[in-house]
Design an enzyme around this catalytic site. Sequence first.
Site, mmCIF file in Angstrom:
data_model
loop_
_atom_site.group_PDB
_atom_site.id
_atom_site.type_symbol
_atom_site.label_atom_id
_atom_site.label_comp_id
_atom_site.label_asym_id
_atom_site.label_seq_id
_atom_site.Cartn_x
_atom_site.Cartn_y
_atom_site.Cartn_z
ATOM 1 N N ASP A 56 -106.334 -55.186 8.027
ATOM 2 C CA ASP A 56 -107.752 -54.858 8.224
ATOM 3 C C ASP A 56 -108.616 -56.092 7.971
ATOM 4 O O ASP A 56 -109.489 -56.441 8.773
ATOM 5 C CB ASP A 56 -108.200 -53.763 7.240
ATOM 6 C CG ASP A 56 -107.500 -52.435 7.440
ATOM 7 O OD1 ASP A 56 -108.116 -51.520 8.003
ATOM 8 O OD2 ASP A 56 -106.330 -52.310 7.036
ATOM 9 N N THR A 123 -106.401 -46.743 9.453
ATOM 10 C CA THR A 123 -105.591 -47.516 8.502
ATOM 11 C C THR A 123 -104.574 -46.626 7.788
ATOM 12 O O THR A 123 -103.440 -47.029 7.557
ATOM 13 C CB THR A 123 -106.500 -48.205 7.453
ATOM 14 O OG1 THR A 123 -107.434 -49.030 8.146
ATOM 15 C CG2 THR A 123 -105.684 -49.060 6.506
#
Length: 299
Positions: A56, A123
């Site tokens: 990320d 995620t």
Amino acid sequence: QFTRLTKPMAKVNGGELLGACIDAAERAGGIIRDVWKSGQLDTKDKGGDDPFTKADVESQQLIVALLQKRWPNLPIIGEEDCIIPPTDLDPQLQKFDASQTPNDLKEMHLEDICVFVDPLDATKEFTLGNLEACMSLIGIGYKGEPIGGVMYQPFVNDGRMIYGLKGWGVSGIAPPARQTKENTTLTTTRTHGSQQTEDAVKAIAPDVILRVGGGGFKALQVMEGTADVFVFATPGTKKWDTCAPEAILRCMGGKLTDIFGDALPYTKDADVHNREGILCAMANHEMYLQRLQRVFKKT
């Protein structure tokens, strides 16, 4: 009589910006794949079962650095709170043919633009190995409206790129055939359920319910016709989850609003939280809205 000299406002070609976003998303996808292959995700929790990983952070750093290399003062709001080291790379603007940019997007004032970045949407699914739901989302807001978007799935084939620009159209996806369907399929959250969302599902009364991760992935299911409607009735999604999908959905004739039918504003000063939830459909948006309004009243 003196005339005050004002600095001319920087102008941005929307097609060039979209091209840079396409390039940035592809490069971010490479980072995400590399982190996955390494097995070293370095997962941390922001709190409230909201993980983030090395993928990320590093993918956002690249996306923001690449875009601001070309437009240094470009307003960008990203999901991750991280320092952006400069990059030696230059964005490949030619990923979109800027000669095809619609006239009203050829000279956009920089101050009226805000780019919303979710470097790795879903995620949680990434950490669990449900890789199809993972994607990089880069949306372009102009005067508050979502006018361009990129959705890149790094783990589908060798990477699947979908993008759209207002007044130009979409690439990488075909609108579902408009057929009269007997059954309604609804897609909603797999991991962030709540009583309000269950009430919304009941109000819409679908025949089939899909529960999957990733806001971008659920919007994609609607775009492709796997689902007819995506509802999430509570705060939880943010502007970086919805800007790119909404821009592409609009180019395809679909609609995304909050659960009361109000548009989501995509300005740099707007609240990043979609506090009144989201309702997304390719068709019959008004019908779903009316069903929700039997249950939900604006406070």
